[in-house]
Design an enzyme around this catalytic site. Structure first.
Site, PDB file in Angstrom:
ATOM      1  N   GLU A  99      -9.836   2.794  -5.303  1.00 32.82           N
ATOM      2  CA  GLU A  99      -9.563   4.191  -4.972  1.00 32.82           C
ATOM      3  C   GLU A  99      -8.476   4.835  -5.836  1.00 32.82           C
ATOM      4  O   GLU A  99      -7.578   5.494  -5.338  1.00 32.82           O
ATOM      5  CB  GLU A  99      -9.197   4.308  -3.478  1.00 32.82           C
ATOM      6  CG  GLU A  99     -10.310   3.807  -2.570  1.00 32.82           C
ATOM      7  CD  GLU A  99      -9.987   3.882  -1.076  1.00 32.82           C
ATOM      8  OE1 GLU A  99     -10.929   4.139  -0.317  1.00 32.82           O
ATOM      9  OE2 GLU A  99      -8.834   3.668  -0.677  1.00 32.82           O
ATOM     10  N   ASP A 116       0.866  -1.184   0.000  1.00 36.37           N
ATOM     11  CA  ASP A 116       0.000   0.000   0.000  1.00 36.37           C
ATOM     12  C   ASP A 116       0.896   1.226   0.000  1.00 36.37           C
ATOM     13  O   ASP A 116       2.123   1.101  -0.045  1.00 36.37           O
ATOM     14  CB  ASP A 116      -0.958  -0.018   1.208  1.00 36.37           C
ATOM     15  CG  ASP A 116      -2.333   0.540   0.821  1.00 36.37           C
ATOM     16  OD1 ASP A 116      -2.382   1.700   0.391  1.00 36.37           O
ATOM     17  OD2 ASP A 116      -3.328  -0.186   0.942  1.00 36.37           O
ATOM     18  N   HIS A 154      -2.762   3.390  -4.689  1.00 43.32           N
ATOM     19  CA  HIS A 154      -2.163   2.971  -3.414  1.00 43.32           C
ATOM     20  C   HIS A 154      -0.714   2.516  -3.607  1.00 43.32           C
ATOM     21  O   HIS A 154      -0.299   1.496  -3.058  1.00 43.32           O
ATOM     22  CB  HIS A 154      -2.999   1.861  -2.769  1.00 43.32           C
ATOM     23  CG  HIS A 154      -4.290   2.365  -2.184  1.00 43.32           C
ATOM     24  ND1 HIS A 154      -4.331   3.165  -1.074  1.00 43.32           N
ATOM     25  CD2 HIS A 154      -5.573   2.184  -2.577  1.00 43.32           C
ATOM     26  CE1 HIS A 154      -5.609   3.460  -0.795  1.00 43.32           C
ATOM     27  NE2 HIS A 154      -6.375   2.889  -1.690  1.00 43.32           N
TER      28      HIS A 154
END
Ligand code: ZN
Length: 501
Positions: free
Chosen positions: A295, A168, A231
């Site tokens: 995202e 991440d 990410h």
């Protein structure tokens, strides 16, 4: 213990006979050699229950494992009579689940007088094949020992998938030989609480193999996740050339969603993906690879000449379509390696023109809408809705003193999560593989806090994924829970003890 022997998850059926099995020590498991590994693991798990090991030999009572091919692949039948425990299963997985139910009973019946179990016949099998739990090891770097402890506790609850979130923005934990800077640079971030000024780490290949083997001995499959193309601050810090602007970048020490993502116009990101997928294929036997896909912010792609060129060359209309284009490419790269892609529900967005490969699966996290849409398109689905108790990083209860963030996931919500609810058609139900609880670790900076967030929500979720819908009853669950809490205490697991809903 109530009449269900207070087992969690509640078995499909339990018939008690009124008499008791008594033994001063743990009975010795033996039987079919097909179950040799399961017997060994069970002995290892229960050594702390047999402090008088010498007495084992003197005591004639046994757990006898028998193959019964008429049973389903994960099913078991357990007969507890005054003389012995007889466990029947068709497969090692079924035998393991049966032994874990025995382990639960043993954990809650250790008294001065030894082990006392109510005689019963238990028939048991799961409702869903995918009963998962995800641990975020990027935002906080959990030790190997802790991961093993959690995997063992998962398997006690018949949870059979450990989704390992390995990368991440805040840290890259997977060693990739062709890209050494991913771990050299990408695994460390600024940390003002640390004396060294930074914190982090990564898992060595040997440690990963060790965890995979440990999980396999407990019939838990490890599904690794490498989150791409968003990410990825940790990747960009190591290889700034893979971003749209060229940097500078850093491994993030803040939490949130960042606009820096891999440059979709740079072929180098596919070289990186090849190397990462090769590594995953080498280290993880699971047929699944989780590719994240969540995202992604598009403003960098919108402004990047290379990304614009890619959009034009590939005949795309927008940056949003570019994400589908990348996802399809990743999924194909995985299928060349014999693996199947699963991703967060964003991978379905704007995918009308660049359809996901049919075998790709969707993990529905923003409620269950993404999962419903995926099943209508014929994709397999794992339900992990943040709106229905599956986010274990949320507070257990609406109380400012409780740890956790964003929202609330009560034990009651976890219990009532139904991956295959009435909104699905008969054709869509078989596409629902099951469900999963997720622990994101932005604020969970110690194993003990993680345990507090996991239990007893995981116990409730295990029942939602294992027990037939008709066998579920929250009041009955709460009556079994106090006995089950003693078992978790016995395993040294910290638990939340406040209101359940
Ligand atoms: Zn770009």
């Amino acid at each position: 213990m109530n009449e269900n022997l207070s087992l969690i998850p509640r078995p499909v059926s339990v018939k008690t006979t009124g008499s008791f099995f008594r033994s001063p020590v743990l009975p010795v498991p033996e039987g079919d050699t097909a179950f040799r590994n399961e017997i060994e693991t069970f002995k290892e798990q229960t050594t702390s229950c047999t402090n008088r090991r010498d007495a084992q030999a003197e005591n004639g009572k046994k757990i006898t494992l028998v193959t019964d091919k008429s049973l389903g692949v994960e099913a078991y039948v357990l007969e507890i009579n005054p003389q012995a425990l007889i466990l029947k299963a068709a497969s090692p997985a079924g035998a393991y689940h049966g032994l874990q139910s025995i382990r639960e009973l043993v954990l809650s019946s250790r008294g001065e007088t030894g082990i006392v179990l109510p005689c019963a016949e238990i028939v048991d099998y799961p409702r869903f094949p995918w009963r998962g739990f995800m641990l975020d090891c990027s935002r906080y770097f959990y030790r190997v020992e802790f991961i093993k402890k959690i995997i063992d506790a998962l398997s006690l609850h018949h949870i059979n998938v450990f989704h390992w979130h390995l990368t991440d923005d805040q840290g890259w934990r997977l060693p990739v030989q062709k890209y050494p800077l991913l771990t050299e640079i990408g695994s460390r971030r600024l940390d003002y609480r640390s004396k060294a000024g930074y914190s982090g780490g990564f898992y060595s290949r040997e440690e990963i193999r060790g965890i995979v083997d440990y999980a396999a001995s407990r019939h838990v499959e490890i599904v690794p996740e490498v989150d791409l193309p968003g990410h990825t601050s940790s990747v960009l810090a190591a290889y700034p050339g893979l971003g749209c602007t060229g940097g500078p970048y850093r491994v993030e020490d803040r939490f949130g969603i960042f606009e820096e993502v891999l440059c979709a116009g740079n072929d180098g990101i596919f070289d990186l993906a090849e190397a990462v997928f090769d590594t995953l294929a080498e280290l993880f036997p699971s047929p699944w690879v989780h590719i994240g896909g969540d995202e992604v912010r598009f403003n960098r792609w919108d402004a990047c000449p290379k990304c614009k060129q890619r959009i034009e060359e590939a005949g795309l209309t927008s940056s949003r379509e570019l994400q589908s284009w990348i996802t399809v490419k990743f999924a194909r790269m995985l299928s060349e390696r014999g693996k199947t892609a699963i991703g967060w529900d964003e991978i379905l967005e704007d995918s009308e023109r660049y359809r996901l490969p049919e075998d790709a699966a969707v993990m529905s996290w923003r409620g269950r809408e993404g999962g419903l849409r995926a099943s209508r398109l014929g994709h397999r689905v794992v339900m992990s809705p943040n709106t229905e108790g599956c986010y274990f990083d949320y507070r257990h209860y609406k109380d400012p003193e409780e740890p956790g963030r964003l929202q609330v996931s009560t034990v009651y919500q976890c219990y009532n999560m139904d991956p295959a609810g009435p909104e699905l058609t008969e054709d869509e139900v078989p596409l629902i593989l099951g469900g999963q609880g997720n622990l994101w670790s932005e604020l969970i900076y110690a194993g003990k806090i993680a345990e507090y967030m996991i239990f007893p929500r995981l116990c409730a979720l295990a029942e939602a994924l294992w027990t037939p819908r008709a066998g579920k009853n929250f009041t009955d669950f709460t009556e079994r829970l106090p006995v089950h809490r003693e078992r978790l205490d016995g395993l040294g697991l910290l638990q939340y003890r406040g209101p359940l809903g």
